[in-house]
Design a protein around this motif. Structure first.
Motif, PDB file in Angstrom:
ATOM      1  N   THR A  95       0.858  -1.112  -0.043  1.00 58.36           N
ATOM      2  CA  THR A  95       0.844   0.080   0.076  1.00 58.36           C
ATOM      3  C   THR A  95       0.818   1.218   0.002  1.00 58.36           C
ATOM      4  O   THR A  95       1.632   1.300   0.725  1.00 58.36           O
ATOM      5  CB  THR A  95      -0.785  -0.139   0.893  1.00 58.36           C
ATOM      6  N   ALA A  96       0.753   2.507  -0.849  1.00 56.79           N
ATOM      7  CA  ALA A  96       1.062   3.280  -0.790  1.00 56.79           C
ATOM      8  C   ALA A  96       0.769   4.001   0.199  1.00 56.79           C
ATOM      9  O   ALA A  96      -0.396   3.968   1.092  1.00 56.79           O
ATOM     10  CB  ALA A  96       0.697   4.452  -1.551  1.00 56.79           C
ATOM     11  N   ILE A  97       1.745   4.467   1.262  1.00 52.79           N
ATOM     12  CA  ILE A  97       2.328   5.867   2.233  1.00 52.79           C
ATOM     13  C   ILE A  97       1.078   7.447   1.305  1.00 52.79           C
ATOM     14  O   ILE A  97       1.381   7.482   0.241  1.00 52.79           O
ATOM     15  CB  ILE A  97       2.641   5.662   2.924  1.00 52.79           C
ATOM     16  N   LYS A 110       1.813  12.635  -3.795  1.00 50.37           N
ATOM     17  CA  LYS A 110       2.694  12.807  -4.766  1.00 50.37           C
ATOM     18  C   LYS A 110       1.848  12.698  -5.896  1.00 50.37           C
ATOM     19  O   LYS A 110       2.124  13.502  -7.644  1.00 50.37           O
ATOM     20  CB  LYS A 110       3.532  12.437  -4.787  1.00 50.37           C
ATOM     21  N   ARG A 111       1.574  11.551  -6.237  1.00 54.29           N
ATOM     22  CA  ARG A 111       1.287  10.381  -7.168  1.00 54.29           C
ATOM     23  C   ARG A 111       0.245  11.782  -7.852  1.00 54.29           C
ATOM     24  O   ARG A 111       0.034  11.436  -9.325  1.00 54.29           O
ATOM     25  CB  ARG A 111       0.794   8.946  -7.057  1.00 54.29           C
ATOM     26  N   GLY A 170      -1.002  17.837 -12.513  1.00 58.70           N
ATOM     27  CA  GLY A 170      -0.043  18.860 -13.092  1.00 58.70           C
ATOM     28  C   GLY A 170      -0.089  18.414 -14.521  1.00 58.70           C
ATOM     29  O   GLY A 170       0.497  19.128 -15.711  1.00 58.70           O
ATOM     30  N   LEU A 171       0.489  17.162 -14.825  1.00 61.58           N
ATOM     31  CA  LEU A 171       0.546  16.798 -16.367  1.00 61.58           C
ATOM     32  C   LEU A 171      -0.767  16.027 -17.419  1.00 61.58           C
ATOM     33  O   LEU A 171      -0.605  16.551 -18.307  1.00 61.58           O
ATOM     34  CB  LEU A 171       0.893  15.384 -16.756  1.00 61.58           C
ATOM     35  N   GLU A 207       4.556   5.025 -13.214  1.00 64.29           N
ATOM     36  CA  GLU A 207       5.489   5.146 -13.003  1.00 64.29           C
ATOM     37  C   GLU A 207       5.562   5.347 -11.187  1.00 64.29           C
ATOM     38  O   GLU A 207       6.416   4.908 -10.325  1.00 64.29           O
ATOM     39  CB  GLU A 207       6.409   6.515 -13.581  1.00 64.29           C
ATOM     40  N   GLU A 208       4.635   6.187 -11.420  1.00 63.45           N
ATOM     41  CA  GLU A 208       4.351   6.596  -9.448  1.00 63.45           C
ATOM     42  C   GLU A 208       3.483   5.799  -9.076  1.00 63.45           C
ATOM     43  O   GLU A 208       3.954   5.225  -7.751  1.00 63.45           O
ATOM     44  CB  GLU A 208       3.524   7.502  -9.337  1.00 63.45           C
TER      45      GLU A 208
END
Length: 173
Positions: A97-99, A105-106, A112-113, A127-128
């Motif tokens: 699991t992501a923190i 950030k992901r 943003g993109l 990638e993230e």
């Protein structure tokens, strides 16, 4: 002297010449197919084929052991509820699991993109996501994604499932 009306054990006394010719042709095709099967069986039983099979089995056993070790280590390090796996013909993918900071950030990088370059946004998103893959290496994950085109989507779904599971647990449900 052999009876000319017996073809392949079949009495063809009342058959036309065309029917006999068709039966002979079919019997010849059958004999050729049986010979091909015998050739394949002989080739599969060759020392080179047996050694190649044993080599593949040995490599698979090594891969399975590596995968199971990575899975056990991830359970110990991150907790059983915080990991997931995807089985592929190229081995197991173990993901955690992501923190919160990684998830933020992901999302931020993607947003943003997204308006300026959709392809770059999709690349950044994956990638993230790969940051959370603990086994195998990122390079190996890329190789597997090239080999199995839908795997990237499965990895992204696993990420989402793990994050959603974390949210559900946080809410006490």
């Amino acid at each position: 002297m052999a009876d000319v009306n017996i073809i392949g054990g079949v009495d063809t006394t009342d058959w036309t010449d065309e029917q006999r010719a068709e039966l002979r042709a079919l019997l010849n095709e059958q004999k050729a197919a049986e010979q091909k099967c015998a050739d394949v069986a002989k080739e599969a039983a060759s020392p080179a084929a047996i050694i190649a099979d044993k080599r593949r089995e040995s490599e698979q056993a090594k891969q399975d052991a590596t995968d199971l070790r990575a899975f056990a280590d991830a359970k110990k390090k991150f907790g059983e509820d915080n990991i997931g796996t995807i089985e592929t013909r190229g081995g197991m993918i173990v993901m955690r699991t992501a923190i919160a900071t990684e998830a933020d950030k992901r999302e931020e990088r993607y947003r943003g993109l997204c308006d300026s370059d959709r392809d770059a946004a999709d690349f950044a998103w994956f990638e993230e996501t790969k940051v959370c893959v603990v086994h195998p290496s990122g390079e190996r994950v890329d190789e597997l994604c090239k080999r199995f085109p839908r795997l990237q989507g499965q990895i992204e779904n696993m990420y989402t499932g793990l994050v959603n599971g974390l949210r559900v647990r946080a809410l006490g449900k």
